[in-house]
Design a protein around this motif. Structure first.
Motif, PDB file in Angstrom:
ATOM      1  N   TRP A  29       0.675  -1.428   0.067  1.00  0.00           N
ATOM      2  CA  TRP A  29      -0.183  -0.020  -0.326  1.00  0.00           C
ATOM      3  C   TRP A  29       1.185   1.244   0.499  1.00  0.00           C
ATOM      4  CZ3 TRP A  29      -3.662  -2.604  -1.666  1.00  0.00           C
ATOM      5  CH2 TRP A  29      -4.280  -3.440  -1.428  1.00  0.00           C
ATOM      6  N   ILE A  30       1.846   1.147   0.498  1.00  0.00           N
ATOM      7  CA  ILE A  30       3.031   2.291   0.900  1.00  0.00           C
ATOM      8  C   ILE A  30       3.112   2.826  -0.740  1.00  0.00           C
ATOM      9  CG2 ILE A  30       4.980   3.394   1.691  1.00  0.00           C
ATOM     10  CD1 ILE A  30       2.591   2.569   4.079  1.00  0.00           C
ATOM     11  N   ALA A  31       3.940   1.979  -1.567  1.00  0.00           N
ATOM     12  CA  ALA A  31       4.380   1.991  -2.867  1.00  0.00           C
ATOM     13  C   ALA A  31       3.290   2.903  -3.740  1.00  0.00           C
ATOM     14  CB  ALA A  31       5.283   0.694  -3.264  1.00  0.00           C
ATOM     15  N   ALA A  32       2.012   1.753  -3.252  1.00  0.00           N
ATOM     16  CA  ALA A  32       0.835   2.173  -4.028  1.00  0.00           C
ATOM     17  C   ALA A  32       0.315   4.216  -3.959  1.00  0.00           C
ATOM     18  CB  ALA A  32      -0.940   1.863  -3.897  1.00  0.00           C
ATOM     19  N   ILE A  33       0.204   4.424  -2.571  1.00  0.00           N
ATOM     20  CA  ILE A  33       0.226   5.833  -2.805  1.00  0.00           C
ATOM     21  C   ILE A  33       1.277   6.396  -2.877  1.00  0.00           C
ATOM     22  CG2 ILE A  33       0.119   6.822  -0.310  1.00  0.00           C
ATOM     23  CD1 ILE A  33      -1.112   4.427   1.540  1.00  0.00           C
ATOM     24  N   ALA A  34       2.507   6.011  -2.750  1.00  0.00           N
ATOM     25  CA  ALA A  34       3.691   6.927  -3.686  1.00  0.00           C
ATOM     26  C   ALA A  34       3.118   7.416  -5.271  1.00  0.00           C
ATOM     27  CB  ALA A  34       4.695   6.116  -3.179  1.00  0.00           C
ATOM     28  N   ALA A  35       2.902   6.153  -5.259  1.00  0.00           N
ATOM     29  CA  ALA A  35       3.026   6.298  -7.035  1.00  0.00           C
ATOM     30  C   ALA A  35       1.216   7.430  -7.370  1.00  0.00           C
ATOM     31  CB  ALA A  35       2.510   4.517  -7.595  1.00  0.00           C
ATOM     32  N   ALA A  36       0.037   7.070  -6.358  1.00  0.00           N
ATOM     33  CA  ALA A  36      -0.932   7.953  -6.513  1.00  0.00           C
ATOM     34  C   ALA A  36      -0.229   8.824  -7.125  1.00  0.00           C
ATOM     35  CB  ALA A  36      -2.004   6.918  -5.623  1.00  0.00           C
ATOM     36  N   ARG A  37       0.017   9.658  -5.163  1.00  0.00           N
ATOM     37  CA  ARG A  37       0.593  11.274  -4.994  1.00  0.00           C
ATOM     38  C   ARG A  37       1.670  11.688  -5.704  1.00  0.00           C
ATOM     39  NH1 ARG A  37       2.650   9.545   0.863  1.00  0.00           N
ATOM     40  NH2 ARG A  37       1.098   9.910   2.179  1.00  0.00           N
ATOM     41  N   ARG A  38       1.912  10.891  -7.135  1.00  0.00           N
ATOM     42  CA  ARG A  38       3.098  11.218  -8.047  1.00  0.00           C
ATOM     43  C   ARG A  38       1.649  12.566  -8.961  1.00  0.00           C
ATOM     44  NH1 ARG A  38       6.347   6.713  -8.309  1.00  0.00           N
ATOM     45  NH2 ARG A  38       5.360   6.264 -11.021  1.00  0.00           N
ATOM     46  N   ILE A  39       1.466  11.628  -8.553  1.00  0.00           N
ATOM     47  CA  ILE A  39       0.271  12.248 -10.284  1.00  0.00           C
ATOM     48  C   ILE A  39      -1.538  13.298  -9.625  1.00  0.00           C
ATOM     49  CG2 ILE A  39       1.167  11.269 -12.563  1.00  0.00           C
ATOM     50  CD1 ILE A  39      -1.344   9.218 -11.974  1.00  0.00           C
TER      51      ILE A  39
ATOM     52  N   MET B   9      -7.349   8.829  -1.802  1.00  0.00           N
ATOM     53  CA  MET B   9      -7.633   8.867  -0.819  1.00  0.00           C
ATOM     54  C   MET B   9      -8.138   6.804  -0.077  1.00  0.00           C
ATOM     55  SD  MET B   9      -8.111  11.582   0.175  1.00  0.00           S
ATOM     56  CE  MET B   9      -6.661  11.825  -1.049  1.00  0.00           C
ATOM     57  N   HIS B  10      -8.940   6.484  -0.710  1.00  0.00           N
ATOM     58  CA  HIS B  10      -9.109   4.652  -0.877  1.00  0.00           C
ATOM     59  C   HIS B  10      -7.933   3.987  -0.249  1.00  0.00           C
ATOM     60  CE1 HIS B  10     -10.948   0.817  -1.834  1.00  0.00           C
ATOM     61  NE2 HIS B  10     -10.222   0.764  -2.678  1.00  0.00           N
ATOM     62  N   LEU B  11      -6.214   3.971  -0.959  1.00  0.00           N
ATOM     63  CA  LEU B  11      -5.411   3.449  -0.822  1.00  0.00           C
ATOM     64  C   LEU B  11      -4.773   3.569   0.598  1.00  0.00           C
ATOM     65  CD1 LEU B  11      -3.960   4.103  -3.774  1.00  0.00           C
ATOM     66  CD2 LEU B  11      -4.115   1.631  -2.344  1.00  0.00           C
ATOM     67  N   LEU B  12      -5.097   4.975   1.147  1.00  0.00           N
ATOM     68  CA  LEU B  12      -4.752   5.223   2.808  1.00  0.00           C
ATOM     69  C   LEU B  12      -5.836   4.463   3.615  1.00  0.00           C
ATOM     70  CD1 LEU B  12      -4.670   9.507   2.321  1.00  0.00           C
ATOM     71  CD2 LEU B  12      -2.558   7.525   2.909  1.00  0.00           C
ATOM     72  N   THR B  13      -6.595   4.397   3.040  1.00  0.00           N
ATOM     73  CA  THR B  13      -8.122   3.655   4.262  1.00  0.00           C
ATOM     74  C   THR B  13      -7.489   2.154   4.017  1.00  0.00           C
ATOM     75  OG1 THR B  13     -10.011   5.071   3.163  1.00  0.00           O
ATOM     76  CG2 THR B  13     -10.387   3.474   4.211  1.00  0.00           C
ATOM     77  N   LYS B  14      -6.911   1.398   2.767  1.00  0.00           N
ATOM     78  CA  LYS B  14      -6.640   0.249   2.850  1.00  0.00           C
ATOM     79  C   LYS B  14      -5.454   0.272   3.512  1.00  0.00           C
ATOM     80  CE  LYS B  14      -7.873  -2.670  -0.636  1.00  0.00           C
ATOM     81  NZ  LYS B  14      -7.103  -3.544  -1.987  1.00  0.00           N
ATOM     82  N   ALA B  15      -5.046   1.425   3.218  1.00  0.00           N
ATOM     83  CA  ALA B  15      -3.162   0.844   4.197  1.00  0.00           C
ATOM     84  C   ALA B  15      -2.845   0.994   5.532  1.00  0.00           C
ATOM     85  CB  ALA B  15      -2.307   1.998   3.365  1.00  0.00           C
TER      86      ALA B  15
ATOM     87  N   LEU C 151      -4.431   3.970   7.010  1.00  0.00           N
ATOM     88  CA  LEU C 151      -3.680   5.260   8.470  1.00  0.00           C
ATOM     89  C   LEU C 151      -4.558   6.306   8.132  1.00  0.00           C
ATOM     90  CD1 LEU C 151      -0.647   5.123   4.547  1.00  0.00           C
ATOM     91  CD2 LEU C 151      -0.568   4.513   7.232  1.00  0.00           C
ATOM     92  N   LEU C 152      -5.339   5.963   8.327  1.00  0.00           N
ATOM     93  CA  LEU C 152      -6.261   6.883   9.205  1.00  0.00           C
ATOM     94  C   LEU C 152      -5.511   8.286   9.933  1.00  0.00           C
ATOM     95  CD1 LEU C 152      -9.287   4.264  10.963  1.00  0.00           C
ATOM     96  CD2 LEU C 152      -8.529   5.060   8.538  1.00  0.00           C
ATOM     97  N   ASP C 153      -4.730   8.207  10.674  1.00  0.00           N
ATOM     98  CA  ASP C 153      -4.482   9.685  11.124  1.00  0.00           C
ATOM     99  C   ASP C 153      -4.030  10.670   9.763  1.00  0.00           C
ATOM    100  OD1 ASP C 153      -4.665   8.720  14.168  1.00  0.00           O
ATOM    101  OD2 ASP C 153      -2.448   8.092  13.713  1.00  0.00           O
TER     102      ASP C 153
END
Length: 144
Positions: free
Chosen positions: A29-39, A57-63, A65-67
């Motif tokens: 999830w962390i790598a997926a989030i990083a990729a999403a953030r790029r664009i 936003m969906h990936l943050l939930t899956k990971a 990372l609620l904070d």
């Protein structure tokens, strides 16, 4: 005038979507989030970038990372909705109530639906009475 290419075939968008997909498939999830953030761009005219924002936003939930999602929810409607939906899906009525008491109408609607799904129509009505007694839509949800 030179404009940036945001077509689905532009390298940055394509690369980010490929990276997101590969990372998600691995459960990274962390790598997926990083990729999403790029664009990712909220309300971008480029629907690929806006879609990446929603996916972020969906990936943050899956990971879990609620904070981070909670912090983003202060200013981002998509983060707010993702957080509220997570609380609804996990049965966290106290969190929904707290968010609703602080003005989050979507949290109120989900709280009412959650209480009703548990068979607690009286609790749903009390929530509306306590939080937003003049909200006609919430009242209708509670009374269904």
């Amino acid at each position: 005038m030179v404009t940036e290419d945001h077509s689905p075939n532009s390298d940055d968008v394509t690369d980010a979507y490929v990276a997101m997909g590969e990372a998600e498939a691995r459960g990274d999830w962390i790598a997926a989030i990083a990729a999403a953030r790029r664009i990712a761009e909220c309300y971008s005219h480029d629907h690929y970038r806006h879609s990446a924002h929603l996916r972020h936003m969906h990936l943050l939930t899956k990971a879990g990372l609620l904070d981070e999602l909670t912090e983003l929810a202060k200013t981002d409607v998509h983060a707010r909705r993702s957080l509220d939906k997570h609380f609804y899906e996990t049965g966290r009525d106290a969190e929904l109530r707290d968010r609703a008491e602080h003005g989050d109408e979507y949290a109120l609607y989900l709280l009412v639906r959650l209480l009703r799904s548990r068979g607690d129509q009286a609790g749903a009505r009390r929530a509306v009475d306590d939080i937003a007694p003049t909200n006609a839509y919430a009242r209708r949800l509670a009374d269904e």
